[in-house]
Design a protein around this motif. Structure first.
Motif, PDB file in Angstrom:
ATOM      1  N   LEU A  37       0.827  -1.199   0.000  1.00  0.00           N
ATOM      2  CA  LEU A  37       0.000   0.000   0.000  1.00  0.00           C
ATOM      3  C   LEU A  37       0.867   1.256   0.000  1.00  0.00           C
ATOM      4  N   ALA A  38       1.908   1.226   0.827  1.00  0.00           N
ATOM      5  CA  ALA A  38       2.775   2.388   0.907  1.00  0.00           C
ATOM      6  C   ALA A  38       3.458   2.667  -0.432  1.00  0.00           C
ATOM      7  N   GLU A  39       3.912   1.597  -1.077  1.00  0.00           N
ATOM      8  CA  GLU A  39       4.592   1.786  -2.356  1.00  0.00           C
ATOM      9  C   GLU A  39       3.611   2.288  -3.424  1.00  0.00           C
ATOM     10  N   GLY A  40       2.368   1.771  -3.373  1.00  0.00           N
ATOM     11  CA  GLY A  40       1.361   2.238  -4.331  1.00  0.00           C
ATOM     12  C   GLY A  40       1.052   3.717  -4.159  1.00  0.00           C
ATOM     13  N   LEU A  41       0.907   4.168  -2.892  1.00  0.00           N
ATOM     14  CA  LEU A  41       0.631   5.577  -2.620  1.00  0.00           C
ATOM     15  C   LEU A  41       1.796   6.454  -3.079  1.00  0.00           C
ATOM     16  N   ALA A  42       3.005   5.949  -2.803  1.00  0.00           N
ATOM     17  CA  ALA A  42       4.173   6.734  -3.234  1.00  0.00           C
ATOM     18  C   ALA A  42       4.198   6.874  -4.752  1.00  0.00           C
ATOM     19  N   ALA A  43       3.866   5.766  -5.442  1.00  0.00           N
ATOM     20  CA  ALA A  43       3.838   5.819  -6.911  1.00  0.00           C
ATOM     21  C   ALA A  43       2.753   6.774  -7.407  1.00  0.00           C
ATOM     22  N   LEU A  44       1.598   6.790  -6.684  1.00  0.00           N
ATOM     23  CA  LEU A  44       0.503   7.672  -7.057  1.00  0.00           C
ATOM     24  C   LEU A  44       0.934   9.134  -6.952  1.00  0.00           C
ATOM     25  N   PHE A  45       1.554   9.476  -5.816  1.00  0.00           N
ATOM     26  CA  PHE A  45       1.983  10.863  -5.647  1.00  0.00           C
ATOM     27  C   PHE A  45       3.060  11.240  -6.670  1.00  0.00           C
ATOM     28  N   ASP A  46       3.913  10.281  -6.964  1.00  0.00           N
ATOM     29  CA  ASP A  46       4.938  10.566  -7.983  1.00  0.00           C
ATOM     30  C   ASP A  46       4.286  10.814  -9.343  1.00  0.00           C
ATOM     31  N   ALA A  47       3.261   9.959  -9.635  1.00  0.00           N
ATOM     32  CA  ALA A  47       2.588  10.111 -10.939  1.00  0.00           C
ATOM     33  C   ALA A  47       1.886  11.462 -11.042  1.00  0.00           C
ATOM     34  N   VAL A  48       1.210  11.852  -9.940  1.00  0.00           N
ATOM     35  CA  VAL A  48       0.514  13.140  -9.947  1.00  0.00           C
ATOM     36  C   VAL A  48       1.514  14.282 -10.089  1.00  0.00           C
ATOM     37  N   SER A  49       2.618  14.163  -9.362  1.00  0.00           N
ATOM     38  CA  SER A  49       3.633  15.219  -9.442  1.00  0.00           C
ATOM     39  C   SER A  49       4.188  15.312 -10.852  1.00  0.00           C
ATOM     40  N   ARG A  50       4.417  14.116 -11.426  1.00  0.00           N
ATOM     41  CA  ARG A  50       4.961  14.141 -12.780  1.00  0.00           C
ATOM     42  C   ARG A  50       3.934  14.712 -13.773  1.00  0.00           C
ATOM     43  N   SER A  51       2.652  14.378 -13.479  1.00  0.00           N
ATOM     44  CA  SER A  51       1.617  14.955 -14.371  1.00  0.00           C
ATOM     45  C   SER A  51       1.628  16.479 -14.299  1.00  0.00           C
ATOM     46  N   TYR A  52       1.815  16.987 -13.062  1.00  0.00           N
ATOM     47  CA  TYR A  52       1.884  18.439 -12.899  1.00  0.00           C
ATOM     48  C   TYR A  52       3.075  19.008 -13.673  1.00  0.00           C
ATOM     49  N   GLU A  53       4.186  18.313 -13.552  1.00  0.00           N
ATOM     50  CA  GLU A  53       5.374  18.776 -14.259  1.00  0.00           C
ATOM     51  C   GLU A  53       5.165  18.695 -15.789  1.00  0.00           C
ATOM     52  N   GLU A  54       4.473  17.633 -16.205  1.00  0.00           N
ATOM     53  CA  GLU A  54       4.236  17.486 -17.643  1.00  0.00           C
ATOM     54  C   GLU A  54       3.299  18.585 -18.174  1.00  0.00           C
ATOM     55  N   SER A  55       2.381  18.958 -17.301  1.00  0.00           N
ATOM     56  CA  SER A  55       1.473  20.043 -17.731  1.00  0.00           C
ATOM     57  C   SER A  55       2.253  21.332 -17.945  1.00  0.00           C
ATOM     58  N   ASP A  56       3.157  21.638 -17.024  1.00  0.00           N
ATOM     59  CA  ASP A  56       3.995  22.819 -17.203  1.00  0.00           C
ATOM     60  C   ASP A  56       4.815  22.714 -18.488  1.00  0.00           C
ATOM     61  N   ARG A  57       5.328  21.492 -18.700  1.00  0.00           N
ATOM     62  CA  ARG A  57       6.117  21.289 -19.908  1.00  0.00           C
ATOM     63  C   ARG A  57       5.257  21.455 -21.172  1.00  0.00           C
ATOM     64  N   ASP A  58       3.985  21.005 -20.989  1.00  0.00           N
ATOM     65  CA  ASP A  58       3.063  21.128 -22.141  1.00  0.00           C
ATOM     66  C   ASP A  58       2.831  22.599 -22.507  1.00  0.00           C
ATOM     67  N   LEU A  59       2.701  23.440 -21.491  1.00  0.00           N
ATOM     68  CA  LEU A  59       2.542  24.868 -21.751  1.00  0.00           C
ATOM     69  C   LEU A  59       3.762  25.434 -22.479  1.00  0.00           C
ATOM     70  N   GLN A  60       4.923  24.945 -22.003  1.00  0.00           N
ATOM     71  CA  GLN A  60       6.145  25.425 -22.653  1.00  0.00           C
ATOM     72  C   GLN A  60       6.183  24.970 -24.120  1.00  0.00           C
ATOM     73  N   VAL A  61       5.725  23.703 -24.280  1.00  0.00           N
ATOM     74  CA  VAL A  61       5.734  23.188 -25.666  1.00  0.00           C
ATOM     75  C   VAL A  61       4.793  24.003 -26.553  1.00  0.00           C
ATOM     76  N   ARG A  62       3.581  24.327 -25.981  1.00  0.00           N
ATOM     77  CA  ARG A  62       2.623  25.107 -26.780  1.00  0.00           C
ATOM     78  C   ARG A  62       3.189  26.496 -27.127  1.00  0.00           C
ATOM     79  N   THR A  63       3.906  27.011 -26.175  1.00  0.00           N
ATOM     80  CA  THR A  63       4.518  28.316 -26.452  1.00  0.00           C
ATOM     81  C   THR A  63       5.530  28.198 -27.590  1.00  0.00           C
ATOM     82  N   ARG A  64       6.293  27.094 -27.493  1.00  0.00           N
ATOM     83  CA  ARG A  64       7.313  26.909 -28.525  1.00  0.00           C
ATOM     84  C   ARG A  64       6.678  26.591 -29.893  1.00  0.00           C
TER      85      ARG A  64
END
Length: 758
Positions: A37-64
């Motif tokens: 359970l602990a490892e699953g939760l950690a993976a979930l938070f990592d995935a959400v964080s990465r999604s947030y980072e990807e969204s920022d990257r997506d904005l940068q990509v759209r700008t580019r």
């Protein structure tokens, strides 16, 4: 913004507000065994964080995208699709883990949606918390302290009883070690026992006593290693055994008190035996001397009445002492060879006179092939027979008494002898037959007044028969007489059975000649009489001088020792209780002097102490034999005859042995052949005990060997046995054992010569 809101919802569901708190919560889940359970939760938070980072990257990509060519925009889109596919794989993995940890995800909750998955995880955490609360409630209901530790010694769980015992709350205990709230001594013992449990993997049990509490607390603490969720823990629990220990201590005190009472009773009986037998010795002895003098008929009748009353009183005293010995468990049963037919005939012969006085016919019926030599306790068997025959004569006014002996269940090494005493007396009612074997019980009050007695005779008979591994019963009817039957197992010896005709009632008188006193060998002995009582001094002097011996009187143990060592004495008759130096101490001093200077003066105890163990203590002190008061003139003559040949240090006293068997040459030859066969086994048992340094077993073996040698008057071998028994703790025991072996070889040779000449 959407991903940030999702992160906040997840943290709120888990009850954390910062990244550090989140990591601590995940670490707690791992400690509880919920690693997946602990490892699953950690993976979930990592995935959400990465999604947030990807969204920022997506904005940068759209700008580019505004700045790059369409071809570059197409390539970037491909990368985004690949990243999205990877995130979908992560979500599917989390859903699968959730399905294993709890119930399957609710389709209505948005199966592949992050928010639906978060709700499912929230439900799982709540379920886990509920399970933990249930477990803790169950632990709190246990009546004993229970705790759980990790490998570092930190408390993970504990129940309410443990908190009460430790006098700390759960918050003050869990997460801490024993050193944080226990004394240094207790903590050190706990760490040592914990480590032993961890290293062995077995249950470790220890006992603790909390002496500072009032009342003190006795605990049994147990520890064992358990495994859960891939982790190992130390489970411990303690049990309060204070009540059990208190009950055990109370039982021990009761046993010690009972033993002290038994010792006090034994000491009282021993003292009473001494105090009663001392005057009885004077009464009976002087009465016998008076009866041997010239008396008028009326005087003789009066003196015989005095002697009869004294004998009756002595019988009562013996019955009471015997019963007390049996009750105290201090009466031993012997296992020695004896002639069964001779014992039965002598027993019947001893009661012929009282039967004749009442005009009763006394018969003894023996089987035609009665074994000549058997093993058992002849003294106790004779005691039972005399009691039953005496009762039959006492309660029979006309007719007769018959003793019948039957051999049953004869085997190679064992046989069973059944004795039946039949009379034509008053009989016993069926309702009273179960009572007559009880102590101090008789048929009724009128019987007690008419016939007298203590009511102990049959109780003693029953207990003696039981001690001999037999049984006893009665069949009777009022006015029709009684039949008392008892059977005892006896050992078979190598001697051949005797072919004796069955004796009938009419042939008893002819078959049982009157007893004869053993003749005194030529020459007289120099006897030291150690006795401080004036009456007993005069009696013993008269008896010994009448037998033609020279007597030196010593009224204390010191003088007796001096006369024995330096007065040329052939024999010492030693009282046990004397002023200055008691008889036991005097005998030990004599034996110590002899061990250093050589020689051996026979010492015979002549004492009023007649309790169980008194004879053994006298022999252990170095005495050669034991006479209990009142001293019987027949027994005294037998002892004097036995030690008459001592001065020559004879290898064998064949004539003296023949006297002790009433001239029965055939029985003496059988006993000699038996000893030639059994003697080496007795010596082997003694050698084995010496080799094993078992002093008690060696003492018993030496005593058994000496008891057999005494029958043959083997003075030299007896001396060697006594010297060996006295040196069991000395380095000289090896030499004494060698001397004993040589002396026994001489005895065997002398016995073989006698058997060859027969």
């Amino acid at each position: 913004m959407r991903h940030k809101r999702l992160l906040r919802q997840l943290r709120r569901a888990l009850g954390v507000s910062s990244e550090r708190a989140l990591q601590e919560r995940l670490g707690g889940l791992r400690a509880l065994g919920d690693a997946a359970l602990a490892e699953g939760l950690a993976a979930l938070f990592d995935a959400v964080s990465r999604s947030y980072e990807e969204s920022d990257r997506d904005l940068q990509v759209r700008t580019r995208m505004l700045e790059i060519s369409s071809e570059e925009l197409t390539g970037a889109n491909d990368q985004l699709r690949a990243e999205a596919a990877r995130q979908a794989d992560v979500l599917r993995s989390l859903q699968a883990s959730l399905g294993h940890l709890a119930r399957p995800p609710d389709p209505d909750a948005g199966g592949a949606d992050l928010l639906g998955l978060t709700r499912a995880l929230e439900h799982l955490v709540q379920q886990r918390e509920s399970t933990r609360e249930l477990t803790e409630q169950i632990l709190d209901q246990l009546p004993i302290p229970v705790f759980l530790k990790d490998r570092q010694g930190r408390f993970v769980r504990c129940n309410r009883k443990f908190q009460q015992f430790a006098r700390h709350s759960r918050a003050e205990i869990e997460g801490r070690t024993i050193d944080d709230f226990a004394s240094r001594t207790w903590a050190g013992q706990s760490r040592e026992e914990d480590e032993r449990a961890w290293s062995t993997g077995h249950m470790v049990t220890s006992e603790r006593r909390l002496a500072h509490l009032d009342p003190p607390l006795e605990l049994v603490v147990n520890r064992i290693v358990i495994h859960s969720g891939g982790e190992s823990y130390l489970l411990g629990f303690s049990i309060d055994v204070s009540e059990q220990r208190a009950a055990r201590d109370a039982m021990q005190r009761a046993v010690e008190s009972a033993q002290a009472a038994s010792r006090a009773k034994s000491d009282f009986l021993a003292n009473m035996s001494h105090e009663i037998r001392t005057p009885m010795n004077g009464i009976l002895g002087m009465t016998e001397l008076v009866l041997e003098s010239a008396l008028a008929p009326q005087q003789r009748e009066d003196i015989e009445l005095v002697k009869g009353s004294a004998d009756a009183l002595l019988t009562i005293i013996d019955d009471i002492l015997d019963f007390s010995k049996i009750e105290a468990g201090k009466l031993d049963i012997e296992d020695v060879p004896f002639d069964l037919g001779k014992l039965v005939r002598e027993t019947v012969r001893s009661l012929a006179l009282p039967a004749r006085r009442k005009g009763l016919a006394l018969a003894c019926e023996l089987p035609p092939h009665l074994p000549r030599a058997v093993r058992g306790d002849p003294g106790r068997l004779r005691q039972v027979l005399i009691n039953l025959l005496g009762n039959a004569i006492k309660f029979t006014s006309e007719g007769g008494v018959t003793l019948t002996v039957t051999m049953r269940h004869a085997l190679e090494e064992r046989c069973e002898a059944e004795f039946a005493v039949c009379d034509t007396g008053i009989g016993i009612a069926p309702g009273q037959q179960t009572l007559i074997f009880d102590p101090f019980s008789q048929v009724d009050g009128s019987t007690t007044r008419q016939y007298g007695g203590t009511g102990l005779g049959l109780a003693i008979c029953r207990r003696l028969v039981i001690l001999m591994h037999g049984d006893i019963s009665v069949s009777s009817a009022p006015g029709s007489g009684s039949v008392f039957r008892f059977s005892v197992p006896l050992g078979q010896t190598a001697a051949a059975p005797a072919h004796a005709p069955a004796l009938t009632r009419e042939s008893v008188a002819a078959a049982l000649p009157a007893p004869l006193l053993p003749p005194l060998p030529a020459g007289r002995l120099h006897i030291v009489l150690a006795e401080d009582n004036p009456v007993n001094q005069r009696l013993a002097l008269r008896l010994l001088q009448k037998l033609g011996h020279r007597v030196t009187l010593a009224d204390n143990g010191i003088d007796a020792m001096e006369y024995a060592l330096h007065g040329g004495a052939d024999l010492v008759l030693m009282d046990v209780q004397m002023p200055g130096l008691d008889g036991m101490a005097a005998t030990r001093s004599i034996r110590q002097w002899e061990a250093a200077h050589g020689g051996h003066v026979p010492v015979v105890a002549m004492t009023a102490r007649a309790m169980q163990g008194d004879r053994e203590r006298c022999l252990e002190a170095g005495m050669d034999d034991y006479l209990s008061k009142p001293v019987d003139s027949m027994r005294l003559r037998e002892v004097l005859a036995r030690f008459h040949g001592h001065r020559a240090g004879a290898v064998l006293d064949w004539d003296g042995a023949l006297l002790r068997l009433d001239g029965d040459r055939e029985l003496l030859r059988e006993l000699a052949a038996l000893f030639i066969g059994d003697g080496p086994h007795l010596l082997e048992a003694l050698d084995q005990a010496l080799a094993a340094a078992d002093g008690e077993a060696a003492q018993r073996a030496a005593h058994s060997l000496q008891g057999v040698l005494v029958n043959f008057g083997a003075r030299r071998a007896i001396d060697c046995t006594e010297q060996l028994a006295a040196s069991l703790r000395d380095t000289a025991r090896a030499q004494h054992a060698h001397d004993l072996g040589a002396a026994l070889d001489e005895v065997y040779a002398a016995l073989r010569t006698r058997l060859a000449d027969a």
